[in-house]
Scaffold this motif. Sequence first.
Motif, PDB file in Angstrom:
ATOM      1  N   PHE A   1     -26.440  51.785  82.883  1.00 31.81           N
ATOM      2  CA  PHE A   1     -27.158  51.783  84.236  1.00 31.81           C
ATOM      3  C   PHE A   1     -27.618  50.312  84.793  1.00 31.81           C
ATOM      4  O   PHE A   1     -27.799  49.967  85.845  1.00 31.81           O
ATOM      5  CB  PHE A   1     -28.473  52.575  83.859  1.00 31.81           C
ATOM      6  N   GLU A   2     -27.766  49.604  83.674  1.00 31.77           N
ATOM      7  CA  GLU A   2     -28.336  47.940  83.956  1.00 31.77           C
ATOM      8  C   GLU A   2     -27.208  47.295  84.747  1.00 31.77           C
ATOM      9  O   GLU A   2     -27.616  46.571  85.320  1.00 31.77           O
ATOM     10  CB  GLU A   2     -28.509  47.462  82.660  1.00 31.77           C
ATOM     11  N   ASN A   3     -26.176  47.799  84.790  1.00 31.56           N
ATOM     12  CA  ASN A   3     -24.925  47.068  85.618  1.00 31.56           C
ATOM     13  C   ASN A   3     -25.212  47.027  87.092  1.00 31.56           C
ATOM     14  O   ASN A   3     -24.813  46.569  88.030  1.00 31.56           O
ATOM     15  CB  ASN A   3     -23.528  47.660  85.345  1.00 31.56           C
ATOM     16  N   TYR A   4     -26.174  48.131  87.388  1.00 31.78           N
ATOM     17  CA  TYR A   4     -26.573  48.365  88.839  1.00 31.78           C
ATOM     18  C   TYR A   4     -27.817  47.890  89.114  1.00 31.78           C
ATOM     19  O   TYR A   4     -28.341  48.092  90.544  1.00 31.78           O
ATOM     20  CB  TYR A   4     -26.456  49.736  89.178  1.00 31.78           C
ATOM     21  N   HIS A   5     -28.323  47.076  88.437  1.00 34.33           N
ATOM     22  CA  HIS A   5     -29.525  46.223  88.794  1.00 34.33           C
ATOM     23  C   HIS A   5     -29.398  45.280  89.977  1.00 34.33           C
ATOM     24  O   HIS A   5     -28.630  44.478  89.895  1.00 34.33           O
ATOM     25  CB  HIS A   5     -30.335  45.564  87.758  1.00 34.33           C
ATOM     26  N   LYS A   6     -30.298  45.337  90.600  1.00 37.26           N
ATOM     27  CA  LYS A   6     -30.412  44.339  91.789  1.00 37.26           C
ATOM     28  C   LYS A   6     -31.859  43.762  92.204  1.00 37.26           C
ATOM     29  O   LYS A   6     -32.960  44.664  91.897  1.00 37.26           O
ATOM     30  CB  LYS A   6     -29.706  44.742  93.208  1.00 37.26           C
TER      31      LYS A   6
END
Length: 484
Positions: free
Chosen positions: A335-340
Amino acid sequence: MDKLSKANSYKEENHVSKDELPMFHVTPPCGWMNDPNGFSVYQGKVHLFYQFHPYSEIWGPMHWGHCETEDFIRWTELPVALAPDQSYDDAGCFSGSGIETEKGHLLVYTGVIEKEEDGEKKTYQNQCLAWGDGEQYRKYEQNPVITGEMLPEHFSREHFRDPKIWKEEDGYYMVVGNKTDQGKPQVVLFFSKDSIEWQYVSVLASDQDGTLGSMWECPDFFCLDGSYILLTSPQDLCADQEFHNGNNSVYYMGVYDRAQHNFHYQDVHSLDDGLDFYASQTMLASDGRRILIGWMQSWDSNIRPADQKWACMMTIPRELQLKQGRLLQNPVREFENYHKNEVVYKGKRISGMRQLAGIEGRILDMTIEIQSGDYREFTIAFAQNEKYQTSFTIRRDKNQIEIDRTYSGMVRDAISIRRVNARTTLKTCKIRMIMDKYSAEIFLNDGEQVFSNTFYTPMEADAISFYCDGTVIADIVKYDISMS
Ligand code: FRU
């Protein structure tokens, strides 16, 4: 047109637009969804099926909807896999599981039939198989492979559902939810050398003191970090310190007697303390992680807006871990790959009501770590504007947590507050909140306790406020989530 093609063309024609749906939670493309099914790896991809009624936003004859993912977050929709189209399942293809075999992707599910007997309608539930290539599935010609007749006397043939399959060195095992004629819930165990011919083995576990409801739906049994864990979703629990009234999802920890195939549990705990969680299922990821997904809804509350053309969603998949005898659940790390757009506050002092610049939105991942403070109550209110809000409150003086969505805007929302004891003292406190338009999943103290909640508040209510009756000093980190 056959029932499967009909369901597929209906879903294509009535597909809800992507903008209306949550961003990264699995939902039905239209119509109704309940339990996760067949959560498993096949040819390197993770497949998730679900109880699906395409034709209306309420439960009806059950199909299996289907999607797949490579990272648990970005899902690709696939054709409906099963429809209730055979003499042995024409009242529904109920919940079940999946596993990769040499013959392809094997699904095991409960085929439900209804018969008129002596002027009465009788239901029978049996276990069935289907194989597929990850997209198209074919039911076994000799279904059902396990019938109620294979159970010992005085075990219910009417409540015999939700097979969960796994493989060990000597062959395949399957747990199924069941109860006795006297209404005692239990999980029964079956074995097969080849996954086709099954034999009854034992009652793996049953309600030891008559306090755990009437029927254990959706069992799952696995070894995690060296200890055995059983999951079930019991119906009709009576509220106490640990559980709420109605359907709950629980986990049991104890000792597995392999020779007798009995699991003696010593502890039973609630899996999720939010307003919406049921019927969870786990899978073993290729890298060894045990991942759980649940239906982010329950049978006792149906709160969606009347004009919404899709009903219900899954939770975010969670990694399970066992630490010092406690089950920890945390969002999958992917999920952290989609942090912005990171927003950070260090050592922020909050006293009274407070909003912070950059802390707002309805699709986000936010962590608040209370470093110190002198207070009794600390509240995070979200999906908020002048009219609406949902809130999560820490009551440190009582060691309790409260979720309140009374003001989320849902006129049929009768069960809108849940108050539970905190598992540990709330001296230190780390609150991670994942929001995706209509849901907030809150992970307390690195997954020691989880609260899954939906709210169908209009999207313009996107403020977040903090309230403290004393003072807290907290670190806050917030990310937006972006899939583009
Ligand atoms: C649990 C459940 C299962 C059953 C399915 C039917 O939510 O009641 O026991 O297989 O839903 O849709």
